[in-house]
Scaffold this active site. Structure first.
Site, PDB file in Angstrom:
ATOM      1  N   SER A 265      -0.391  -3.048   4.948  1.00 49.05           N
ATOM      2  CA  SER A 265      -0.356  -1.628   5.292  1.00 49.05           C
ATOM      3  C   SER A 265      -1.193  -0.827   4.311  1.00 49.05           C
ATOM      4  CB  SER A 265       1.088  -1.111   5.259  1.00 49.05           C
ATOM      5  OG  SER A 265       1.563  -1.094   3.917  1.00 49.05           O
ATOM      6  N   LYS A 266      -1.410   0.441   4.660  1.00 50.01           N
ATOM      7  CA  LYS A 266      -2.149   1.328   3.759  1.00 50.01           C
ATOM      8  C   LYS A 266      -1.391   1.507   2.439  1.00 50.01           C
ATOM      9  CE  LYS A 266      -4.391   5.837   3.388  1.00 50.01           C
ATOM     10  NZ  LYS A 266      -3.798   6.158   2.078  1.00 50.01           N
ATOM     11  N   ARG A 267      -0.082   1.527   2.520  1.00 46.46           N
ATOM     12  CA  ARG A 267       0.723   1.667   1.292  1.00 46.46           C
ATOM     13  C   ARG A 267       0.487   0.484   0.357  1.00 46.46           C
ATOM     14  NH1 ARG A 267       5.893   0.368  -0.592  1.00 46.46           N
ATOM     15  NH2 ARG A 267       6.773   1.948  -1.994  1.00 46.46           N
ATOM     16  N   ASP A 270      -2.813   1.081  -1.275  1.00 51.60           N
ATOM     17  CA  ASP A 270      -2.723   2.136  -2.292  1.00 51.60           C
ATOM     18  C   ASP A 270      -2.045   1.624  -3.561  1.00 51.60           C
ATOM     19  OD1 ASP A 270      -3.953   3.866  -0.553  1.00 51.60           O
ATOM     20  OD2 ASP A 270      -2.105   4.826   0.128  1.00 51.60           O
TER      21      ASP A 270
END
Length: 511
Positions: A265-267, A270
């Site tokens: 995921s983008k999380r 990040d």
């Protein structure tokens, strides 16, 4: 005659293209090129509530950056235009109406509140699935339970409705997936999906079936998340009378978190400090900027090579592939079923391999720009030499200037361990001899002549060169290790080399 292979990449313009979407596009492209077929780009924008301005252009830019060439479709044109689904509304409405007329679909007038109440009833009764299906539809407000005159009255009055698929109650639906083999689902597990929404636009399920058929798609290569929907799509092909020409399916494995547990995921990106989109993206609503592989310094060839091996293996030890080599080697049958762990260190390794093979002249403008941004005076010619010296030591071209600090800056301190171990009487004698030889030298100051000058100077001083090279490097850079010392001196020039040797002789302790 054999049918031409035709594949499609059909993203939704709901934001930036995920790197997993780039891999899906890449696999479609490799397969099409391997089989001598064509690749189409279709924009699936029927969910107008999630449409994001700029996303469509971003998708096309990302594919171009990755070297994925589109033969037909949005932005290119072709015989099956338009390739943007929002412009094909009448086609879907026609096919939905045909399903209605043939008794394979029905009108449903249920409100959101009624649907919620139905789900709550089913959950309270511990039903295996709280869904609108062959059993529950008979307790809802639709054209199967209402009288024909009431259905007509509601439609004439403009009451909102959707068109739902009339899923058979007791049938087996089977498909043979190229990657996963036979998949069999009982129709009781398939709900009566909405085919046409109340705004007159289709859902993904109807639109992609209709478009794939009309556009002659022979192979649907898409992410694993669509596998649960595949039996429904097979059923739709059957209901529409297109089962004999239904494309073959291949559902690709998921991209997993770096630790291998769960979908990437983008999380995760990040938290891990790495990009998850091919290009930088600025959210048009919030202005938030999401980093991109391109802007982080990844070369498109390296990114493609990395992505190709996330879920596919050629069956050999080869890891570095050009696009042509990927095309020649690619085989859908060798795509794995299991998810692929997204190892960003491996992506960096690939980038390192490609950066060190880049022509120096190609890297030079980036090096010059980075050097000037750091406040250094750097000509393009000097930047090219720095690239040649240091490109094999970095993962990204932008890191070259960071590695070049000893070129732009004379040492302000000297490594204590190297000083203690290597700065002795022979070192002082050798550095002095080399300094004097350089002062007297008047030829071209390039690595080869510098090497010979150094060799001659220390030989005449009666010292073995191998014993004093670390000390020589210490005098010039302050460290006992680093890139090729002769090239380093060529880049900093004769005057600076002489000055640094003088500084070392004056600064370092006398043995």
């Amino acid at each position: 005659m054999s049918t031409e292979i035709r594949v499609r990449f059909a993203p939704s313009p709901t934001g930036p293209l995920h790197i997993g979407g780039v891999r899906t596009a890449l696999y479609n492209y490799l397969f099409a090129r391997k089989m001598g077929g064509k690749m189409l780009l279709r924009i699936e924008d029927t969910d107008q509530n999630r449409f994001v301005p700029g996303a469509e252009a971003y998708i096309m830019d990302a594919l171009r950056w990755a070297g994925i060439e589109i033969d037909e479709g949005q932005g290119i044109g072709g015989p099956h235009a338009p390739y943007r689904q929002s412009e094909r509304r009448e086609i879907y409405q026609r096919e939905a109406q045909r399903l209605i007329d043939e008794g394979k679909a029905y009108y449903a007038f249920d409100t959101a509140e009624e649907l919620d109440a139905m789900r709550q009833r089913l959950e309270a009764a511990n039903a295996p699935a709280a869904q609108y299906n062959a059993i529950t539809r008979m307790q809802m407000r639709n054209s199967l339970t209402l009288k024909p005159e009431e259905v007509k009255a509601r439609m004439d009055a403009g009451d909102p409705y959707v068109i739902r698929l009339k899923t058979p109650r007791k049938e087996e639906v089977r498909l043979n997936d190229i990657i996963r083999g036979w998949v069999t689902v009982h129709s009781s597990a398939i709900d009566d999906k909405v085919l046409l929404k109340s705004d007159g636009l289709p859902t993904y399920h109807l639109a992609n079936i209709v478009d794939d058929h009309l556009m002659g798609i022979t192979h649907v290569i898409r992410g694993e998340e669509w596998l649960p929907s595949a039996p429904l799509h097979v059923l739709l092909y059957r209901y529409l009378g297109w089962e004999d020409t239904m494309p073959q399916f291949a559902h690709l494995p998921l991209l997993l978190k770096p630790e291998g547990n769960g979908k990437l995921s983008k999380r995760d990106a990040d938290l891990g400090g790495f990009p998850i989109f091919p290009l930088q993206w600025t959210d048009p609503n919030t202005g938030q900027v999401a980093r991109g592989f391109r802007e982080d310094g990844y070369l498109p060839e390296a990114t493609v090579n990395f992505l190709a091996l996330l879920g596919w293996n050629p069956g050999t030890e080869q890891e570095l592939f050009t696009m042509d080599e990927l095309i020649a080697s690619f085989d859908l049958a060798q795509v794995h079923k299991a998810g692929a762990r997204f190892d960003i260190q491996k992506a960096q390794w690939f980038n390192h391999q490609y950066v060190k093979e880049q022509p120096d002249a190609v890297l030079a403008p980036t090096v010059q720009q980075q050097a000037q941004a750091a406040g250094y005076d750097c000509s393009l010619a000097k930047a090219e030499k720095i690239a040649a010296l240091l490109k094999g030591r970095v993962n990204f071209a932008r890191e070259i200037v960071d590695e070049a600090t000893t070129i732009f800056n004379a040492p302000t301190h000297y490594d204590e361990a190297v000083t203690t171990a290597k700065w002795n009487a022979d070192a002082v004698k050798a550095v002095t001899a080399f300094h004097d030889a350089l002062v007297a030298y008047e030829g071209e100051f390039v690595a080869d002549t510098i090497k010979h000058t150094l060799s001659d100077a220390v030989t005449q001083a009666g010292i073995k060169q191998g014993k004093i090279m670390q000390a020589m490097r210490l005098a010039l850079t302050g460290s006992g290790a680093g890139p090729d010392l002769m090239l380093t001196m060529e880049i900093i020039g004769k005057d600076e080399t002489v000055r640094r040797l003088e500084q070392a002789l004056a600064t370092l302790p006398k043995p």
